[in-house]
Design an enzyme around this catalytic site. Structure first.
Site, PDB file in Angstrom:
ATOM      1  N   ARG A  53      50.734  57.739  63.746  1.00  0.00           N
ATOM      2  CA  ARG A  53      50.637  57.622  62.277  1.00  0.00           C
ATOM      3  C   ARG A  53      49.553  58.544  61.702  1.00  0.00           C
ATOM      4  O   ARG A  53      49.669  59.006  60.567  1.00  0.00           O
ATOM      5  CB  ARG A  53      50.316  56.175  61.891  1.00  0.00           C
ATOM      6  CG  ARG A  53      51.360  55.144  62.350  1.00  0.00           C
ATOM      7  CD  ARG A  53      52.415  54.964  61.293  1.00  0.00           C
ATOM      8  NE  ARG A  53      53.370  53.933  61.650  1.00  0.00           N
ATOM      9  CZ  ARG A  53      53.291  52.668  61.267  1.00  0.00           C
ATOM     10  NH1 ARG A  53      52.261  52.269  60.534  1.00  0.00           N
ATOM     11  NH2 ARG A  53      54.224  51.804  61.612  1.00  0.00           N
ATOM     12  N   ASP A 162      50.600  45.529  46.263  1.00  0.00           N
ATOM     13  CA  ASP A 162      50.521  45.998  47.645  1.00  0.00           C
ATOM     14  C   ASP A 162      49.275  46.871  47.761  1.00  0.00           C
ATOM     15  O   ASP A 162      48.765  47.375  46.753  1.00  0.00           O
ATOM     16  CB  ASP A 162      51.773  46.812  48.015  1.00  0.00           C
ATOM     17  CG  ASP A 162      51.983  46.895  49.526  1.00  0.00           C
ATOM     18  OD1 ASP A 162      52.762  46.085  50.071  1.00  0.00           O
ATOM     19  OD2 ASP A 162      51.361  47.757  50.177  1.00  0.00           O
TER      20      ASP A 162
HETATM   21  C1  LIG Z   1      56.153  44.421  56.428  1.00  0.00           C
HETATM   22  S1  LIG Z   1      55.756  44.709  54.748  1.00  0.00           S
HETATM   23  C2  LIG Z   1      56.364  43.214  54.009  1.00  0.00           C
HETATM   24  C3  LIG Z   1      57.088  43.468  52.697  1.00  0.00           C
HETATM   25  C4  LIG Z   1      57.720  42.237  52.069  1.00  0.00           C
HETATM   26  N1  LIG Z   1      56.746  41.235  51.748  1.00  0.00           N
HETATM   27  C5  LIG Z   1      58.787  41.662  52.958  1.00  0.00           C
HETATM   28  O1  LIG Z   1      58.575  40.616  53.586  1.00  0.00           O
HETATM   29  O2  LIG Z   1      59.864  42.255  53.059  1.00  0.00           O
HETATM   30  C6  LIG Z   1      53.986  44.435  54.749  1.00  0.00           C
HETATM   31  C7  LIG Z   1      53.284  44.988  53.528  1.00  0.00           C
HETATM   32  O3  LIG Z   1      51.949  44.489  53.487  1.00  0.00           O
HETATM   33  C8  LIG Z   1      51.125  45.503  52.937  1.00  0.00           C
HETATM   34  N2  LIG Z   1      49.713  45.218  53.305  1.00  0.00           N
HETATM   35  C9  LIG Z   1      49.111  45.352  54.510  1.00  0.00           C
HETATM   36  N3  LIG Z   1      47.824  45.008  54.429  1.00  0.00           N
HETATM   37  C10 LIG Z   1      47.608  44.625  53.145  1.00  0.00           C
HETATM   38  C11 LIG Z   1      46.468  44.165  52.435  1.00  0.00           C
HETATM   39  N4  LIG Z   1      45.272  44.007  53.018  1.00  0.00           N
HETATM   40  N5  LIG Z   1      46.616  43.883  51.117  1.00  0.00           N
HETATM   41  C12 LIG Z   1      47.811  44.032  50.497  1.00  0.00           C
HETATM   42  N6  LIG Z   1      48.918  44.458  51.105  1.00  0.00           N
HETATM   43  C13 LIG Z   1      48.821  44.756  52.424  1.00  0.00           C
HETATM   44  C14 LIG Z   1      51.665  46.783  53.529  1.00  0.00           C
HETATM   45  O4  LIG Z   1      51.303  47.901  52.758  1.00  0.00           O
HETATM   46  C15 LIG Z   1      53.166  46.498  53.527  1.00  0.00           C
HETATM   47  O5  LIG Z   1      53.801  47.039  52.399  1.00  0.00           O
END
Ligand SMILES: C[S@@+](CC[C@H](N)C(=O)[O-])C[C@H]1O[C@@H](n2cnc3c(N)ncnc32)[C@H](O)[C@@H]1O
Length: 292
Positions: A53, A162
């Protein structure tokens, strides 16, 4: 490919990559920075993933190896690069109506709690707390608009947040490839989606778009909003956090839920002793805030 590496430092990459030296110390620096900035808990098994990444960040900055990259991140004061590092390490997999039982539950909640008892113009507040590229938030918006026609005028709002600004940009743009349309129930896609066959993409009609607001928000930092939410989706993000960070998050989410409100987590996430947070389990990875 490099076959044998005498130096304990680590080299890797694909044929199209330059090979950047990536030491154990570089990995430890990056994983500990990611944890302190975003809560991401990156174990040793993720080493290849971190290299994969971040090699493009090393390349984009014109640096020669990860020593130079870590030094740059540490000393340059370039906050944008720290944000890019976190964005590169997040996993953004999502889909319309992913874990569809939560959307059935939301529809039932709106029917029983909202359309009846509390109708009459009270604001409805929903938070999609790690929304990625917006599919989750627009799925919620379609369910709301289906149950509460003209929901924007009736003061329904979805905060879609996000940590990753690139994902928020996709969400704000709100245009998706037609190959993802099949994930949306047909009655909803017919009612709420506008197809552009020539570009093989679609977007949402205004009543759906109008209730969603995309905002950057880090779940482990301060949260600027003060209001309580009736519904919170916080799915498939806590799996990337360690136990202590998860517990803190559960408490903060519970504080932000209105009494009787609903909290949806991802399929492999669950809250131990939910009563400790004033929550009770009420369906598959679904919690209800105690009180009326
Ligand atoms: C796997 S996706 C899940 C998306 C959606 N909630 C779903 O279940 O389909 C995880 C998301 O969490 C976000 N994320 C990770 N760490 C985070 C943080 N500390 N605060 C906010 N968002 C975060 C990532 O950028 C990513 O878009």
């Amino acid at each position: 490919m490099v076959e044998a590496v005498a130096n304990p430092a680590y080299f890797q990459g694909t044929d199209s990559d330059a090979f950047f030296r990536f030491s154990e110390e570089n990995f430890r620096y990056i994983s500990s920075l990611a944890k302190s900035l975003s809560g991401l808990d990156i174990g040793a098994s993720k080493r290849d993933l971190v290299y994969g990444r971040l090699a493009r960040r090393v390349r984009a900055l014109g640096l020669t190896d990860f020593d130079a990259y870590c030094h740059y991140v540490d000393t340059s004061g370039d906050l944008a690069e720290k944000a890019s590092l976190i964005s590169a390490l997040t996993t953004n997999v999502t889909a319309f109506f992913r874990e569809s039982h939560h959307f059935d539950d939301l529809a039932a909640y709106l029917d029983t709690e909202w359309c009846g008892r509390r109708s009459g113009g009270q604001p409805l507040r929903v938070w999609c707390a790690a929304t990625s590229s917006g599919e989750e938030a627009y799925s919620v918006a379609m369910v709301i608009e289906d149950r509460i026609a003209d929901a924007a005028r009736k003061n329904a709002r979805i905060l879609a947040s996000d940590i990753n600004p690139e994902m928020l940009k996709v969400g704000r743009h709100g245009v998706y490839p037609t190959m993802t349309l099949g994930r949306i129930p047909k009655n909803f896609s017919e009612k709420f989606c506008i197809l552009d066959e020539s570009k093989k993409e679609f977007r949402f009609r205004e009543p759906v778009r109008a209730i969603v607001r995309f905002r950057p928000l880090n779940l482990i930092a301060n949260w600027p909003m003060e209001q309580r939410f009736h519904v919170i989706f916080c799915r498939n993000v806590a799996i990337y956090f360690d136990n202590q960070t998860k517990k803190r998050l559960w408490g903060r989410l519970a504080d932000r839920l209105a009494p009787g409100g609903r909290l949806y987590l991802g399929h492999s996430e669950n809250i131990q002793a939910p009563e400790h947070y004033g929550l009770m389990m009420d369906g598959i990875t679904t919690y209800r805030k105690c009180g009326l």
